[in-house]
Design an enzyme around this catalytic site. Structure first.
Site, PDB file in Angstrom:
ATOM      1  N   ARG A  51     -16.318 -14.085   8.987  1.00  0.00           N
ATOM      2  CA  ARG A  51     -16.824 -14.271  10.203  1.00  0.00           C
ATOM      3  C   ARG A  51     -17.910 -13.528  10.493  1.00  0.00           C
ATOM      4  NH1 ARG A  51     -11.832 -13.645  14.509  1.00  0.00           N
ATOM      5  NH2 ARG A  51     -11.789 -12.203  12.718  1.00  0.00           N
ATOM      6  N   LYS A 148      -1.990  -8.792  -2.103  1.00  0.00           N
ATOM      7  CA  LYS A 148       0.009  -8.563  -1.619  1.00  0.00           C
ATOM      8  C   LYS A 148      -0.292  -7.777   0.457  1.00  0.00           C
ATOM      9  CE  LYS A 148       1.366  -4.544  -1.404  1.00  0.00           C
ATOM     10  NZ  LYS A 148       1.437  -2.849  -0.248  1.00  0.00           N
ATOM     11  N   ASP A 177      -0.920  -7.626  -8.009  1.00  0.00           N
ATOM     12  CA  ASP A 177      -0.828  -6.347  -7.963  1.00  0.00           C
ATOM     13  C   ASP A 177      -1.393  -5.787  -7.820  1.00  0.00           C
ATOM     14  OD1 ASP A 177       1.048  -4.221  -7.930  1.00  0.00           O
ATOM     15  OD2 ASP A 177       2.210  -5.230  -7.524  1.00  0.00           O
ATOM     16  N   HIS A 178      -2.111  -4.821  -7.799  1.00  0.00           N
ATOM     17  CA  HIS A 178      -2.820  -4.107  -8.232  1.00  0.00           C
ATOM     18  C   HIS A 178      -2.767  -2.674  -9.229  1.00  0.00           C
ATOM     19  CE1 HIS A 178      -2.001  -0.583  -5.563  1.00  0.00           C
ATOM     20  NE2 HIS A 178      -3.091  -0.281  -6.199  1.00  0.00           N
ATOM     21  N   LYS A 182      -3.666  -1.702 -13.497  1.00  0.00           N
ATOM     22  CA  LYS A 182      -4.004   0.350 -13.906  1.00  0.00           C
ATOM     23  C   LYS A 182      -3.992   0.419 -15.238  1.00  0.00           C
ATOM     24  CE  LYS A 182      -2.616   1.923  -9.206  1.00  0.00           C
ATOM     25  NZ  LYS A 182      -3.182   3.398  -8.657  1.00  0.00           N
ATOM     26  N   GLU A 216       3.023  10.339  -2.822  1.00  0.00           N
ATOM     27  CA  GLU A 216       1.764  10.138  -2.726  1.00  0.00           C
ATOM     28  C   GLU A 216       1.574  11.186  -1.487  1.00  0.00           C
ATOM     29  OE1 GLU A 216      -0.089   6.113  -2.067  1.00  0.00           O
ATOM     30  OE2 GLU A 216       1.732   5.953  -0.880  1.00  0.00           O
ATOM     31  N   ASP A 235       6.551  -1.805   0.863  1.00  0.00           N
ATOM     32  CA  ASP A 235       5.053  -1.747   0.909  1.00  0.00           C
ATOM     33  C   ASP A 235       4.859  -1.717  -0.910  1.00  0.00           C
ATOM     34  OD1 ASP A 235       1.740  -0.760   1.084  1.00  0.00           O
ATOM     35  OD2 ASP A 235       2.829   1.288   0.894  1.00  0.00           O
ATOM     36  N   HIS A 240       5.012  -3.172  -6.181  1.00  0.00           N
ATOM     37  CA  HIS A 240       4.594  -2.277  -7.415  1.00  0.00           C
ATOM     38  C   HIS A 240       5.952  -1.716  -7.858  1.00  0.00           C
ATOM     39  CE1 HIS A 240       0.472  -2.826  -5.055  1.00  0.00           C
ATOM     40  NE2 HIS A 240       1.158  -1.652  -4.261  1.00  0.00           N
ATOM     41  N   LYS A 331       5.780   9.165   1.366  1.00  0.00           N
ATOM     42  CA  LYS A 331       4.076   9.681   1.656  1.00  0.00           C
ATOM     43  C   LYS A 331       4.327  10.715   2.237  1.00  0.00           C
ATOM     44  CE  LYS A 331       2.398   4.956   2.797  1.00  0.00           C
ATOM     45  NZ  LYS A 331       1.414   5.043   1.417  1.00  0.00           N
TER      46      LYS A 331
HETATM   47  C1  BG6 Z   1      -0.745  -0.156  -1.387  1.00  0.00           C
HETATM   48  C2  BG6 Z   1      -0.002   0.291  -0.413  1.00  0.00           C
HETATM   49  O1  BG6 Z   1      -0.643  -1.208  -1.829  1.00  0.00           O
HETATM   50  O2  BG6 Z   1      -1.065   1.034  -3.210  1.00  0.00           O
HETATM   51  C3  BG6 Z   1      -0.524   1.644  -0.227  1.00  0.00           C
HETATM   52  O3  BG6 Z   1       0.018  -1.194   0.631  1.00  0.00           O
HETATM   53  C4  BG6 Z   1      -0.223   2.729  -1.031  1.00  0.00           C
HETATM   54  O4  BG6 Z   1       0.548   2.159   1.228  1.00  0.00           O
HETATM   55  C5  BG6 Z   1      -1.263   2.323  -2.214  1.00  0.00           C
HETATM   56  O5  BG6 Z   1      -0.801   4.055  -0.780  1.00  0.00           O
HETATM   57  C6  BG6 Z   1      -0.883   3.084  -3.332  1.00  0.00           C
HETATM   58  O6  BG6 Z   1      -1.944   2.169  -4.530  1.00  0.00           O
HETATM   59  P1  BG6 Z   1      -2.565   3.671  -5.009  1.00  0.00           P
HETATM   60  O7  BG6 Z   1      -3.693   2.743  -6.561  1.00  0.00           O
HETATM   61  O8  BG6 Z   1      -3.203   4.467  -5.088  1.00  0.00           O
HETATM   62  O9  BG6 Z   1      -1.386   4.236  -6.125  1.00  0.00           O
END
Ligand code: BG6
Length: 483
Positions: A51, A148, A177-178, A182, A216, A235, A240, A331
């Protein structure tokens, strides 16, 4: 070791939400690093669309700031940055209206790969997909990338799939899904299916149980608003951790083709047993020395969202019957560590007599930090005086073994975006996979809601609530330490 870079064909990539946080932190820096590596041709076009009223130069400054902030200093090369910025364009766009679309259409080249990255909230998926077609911007060869969260339950995920399906075929849709991007997650497949060593033991006859931990140290910080509606289950677990579970448990696909791999993953999800309430522990972090409590950060004093979850599940199939799988994520825990531990059974008979405190073989695949593998094996304790056994780790750090430093392990987004351009969907979730994952998740969440379940408080810097230890103790097992 210098990694081999295979350049991709030139492309026009439009990033909707091009001024957003994900674009700034991950997508744009990732594209620059691939450009620096020589993978992206100089005539590629990367178009920010959002935007904000930027022009090309304004957006180029935005991109160069994001590189300065999020790319390792050792990779910030002045000449390469200025070359990369020549690929950058910007179009102010009205996602729900008409503004900007003809300009965007003009920027697209004929016979060039077109990819549209929707780094925006899911409510815009439908309107954007529809306008891309209405303005003749998307064609049969275009690809669309979506981030996501892909829905918040089965119903909403089906609705998103349906909305995308109105404008794109499944083979054009890339659900990110990142975790799948990895490097070490991909290594799970290489380790399992590139070696003869592990596969014969990879079943319930030899594997006592599997633990998957994603811990984390950070809290929810400024993401409280989003997170409080999700909790760790939506989440992290539904996506993941589910993907990790699939890769560790799936049958060998016959090829590394996208659908061959995704078919096998889908079978795992569909074979997951429902999880009973006594098999789950939810937690929420309290205030600590280094930060506020979850409820303060989420700005919801009555929040029942979980920032920690541990659960036990089973895969009902021939390979895994009888092998529990424990998942744990949270977390503000003691350390940042993601790992998968495959804990093997003891040998059927000890020729050395009873050995106090001995533990069996464990294969640990560390996803982050310090990517690597570690196999705990039994050896003889050195020295005279009988046959005493001890365990030692056979440790392999991938960075050490490959002779590179952490900076050389590509970020997940770099890999995934290049796969989109190449048209390779192997590391992306198929629509039916996402739906199956929600079908397993929904009843678990519904059960908490029905009984107004409250997460157990835990101290920041701990391993989560005490009850999560009990989850394994009851089964005569224990979690690996988070450290
Ligand atoms: C994200 C979550 O998809 O992945 C976050 O929304 C999380 O809450 C993160 O912290 C973790 O990703 P990575 O790559 O740091 O392990």
């Amino acid at each position: 070791m210098v990694s081999r870079v295979i350049p991709v064909d030139t492309f026009d990539l439009v990033i909707f939400g091009g001024t957003g946080d994900l674009a700034r932190r991950k997508i744009l820096p990732g594209l620059y690093v691939r450009f620096l590596a020589g993978q992206i041709p100089e005539d590629a076009r990367i178009v920010g669309a959002a935007r904000s009223e930027f022009d090309d130069d304004g957006y180029r400054s935005f991109v160069s700031e994001s590189i300065a902030e999020f790319v390792a200093k050792s990779k910030q090369d002045k000449t390469a940055i200025s070359e990369f910025l020549k690929c950058i364009h910007y179009v102010p766009i009205d996602a729900l209206g008409k503004g900007g679309w003809p300009d965007l259409a003009k920027l697209m080249r004929l016979d060039t790969i077109r990819a549209f990255y929707l780094s925006v909230g899911p409510r815009l998926f439908g309107p954007l997909a529809e306008r891309l077609h209405a303005h003749g911007i998307a064609n049969d060869k275009s690809r669309i990338v979506v981030e996501k969260p892909f829905g918040r339950d089965l119903k909403s995920a089906c609705a998103l799939n349906a909305v995308l399906a109105e404008s794109f075929e499944e083979h054009q849709i890339y659900r990110i899904d990142h975790y799948l991007g990895k490097e070490t997650v991909q290594n799970l497949m290489a380790v399992r299916f590139g070696n003869i060593l592990f596969e014969p033991l990879w079943n319930s006859q030899y594997v006592d149980h599997i633990q998957i931990t994603v811990a984390e140290t950070v809290g929810v910080g400024g993401r409280g608003g989003y997170y409080d509606k999700s909790g760790a289950m939506r989440d992290m677990v539904q996506n993941h951790m589910m993907q990790l579970l699939c890769l560790i448990a799936m049958e060998p696909p016959s090829t590394f083709e996208p659908d061959a791999v995704r078919d096998e993953k889908l079978k795992v999800i569909r074979a997951l047993d429902p999880v009973e309430s006594h098999e789950i522990v939810r937690g929420q972090y309290l205030e600590g020395e280094n930060g506020a409590s979850y409820q303060i950060e989420a700005e919801n004093p009555d929040s029942h969202a979980e920032s920690f979850i541990a659960l036990r599940t089973h895969i009902s199939n021939w390979r895994w019957n009888g092998t529990p799988i424990y998942l744990r994520t949270g977390k503000r825990l003691r350390a940042r560590v993601s790992e998968i531990a495959v804990v093997f059974k003891d040998p059927p008979h000890s020729i050395f007599g009873p050995q106090e405190g001995r533990r069996g073989n464990v294969l640990v695949i560390r996803l982050q930090p310090d990517e690597g593998m570690n196999l705990r094996v039994t050896i003889k304790e050195p020295g005279p005086g009988g046959m005493r056994l001890i365990e030692v780790p056979l440790d392999m750090s991938f960075a050490e073994a490959l002779g590179n430093d952490g900076d050389d392990i590509p970020d997940a987004y770099e890999r995934l975006i290049m796969d989109v351009i190449r048209g390779n969907q192997t590391l992306f979730m198929r629509g039916d996979e996402v739906e199956a994952a929600w079908a397993w998740t929904d009843p678990i969440i519904a059960a908490w809601e029905d009984r107004h379940d409250k997460p157990k408080p835990y101290d920041p810097g701990s391993s989560g609530p005490e009850d999560s230890l009990m989850l394994l103790h009851r089964d005569g097992r224990r979690w690996r330490e988070i450290r």
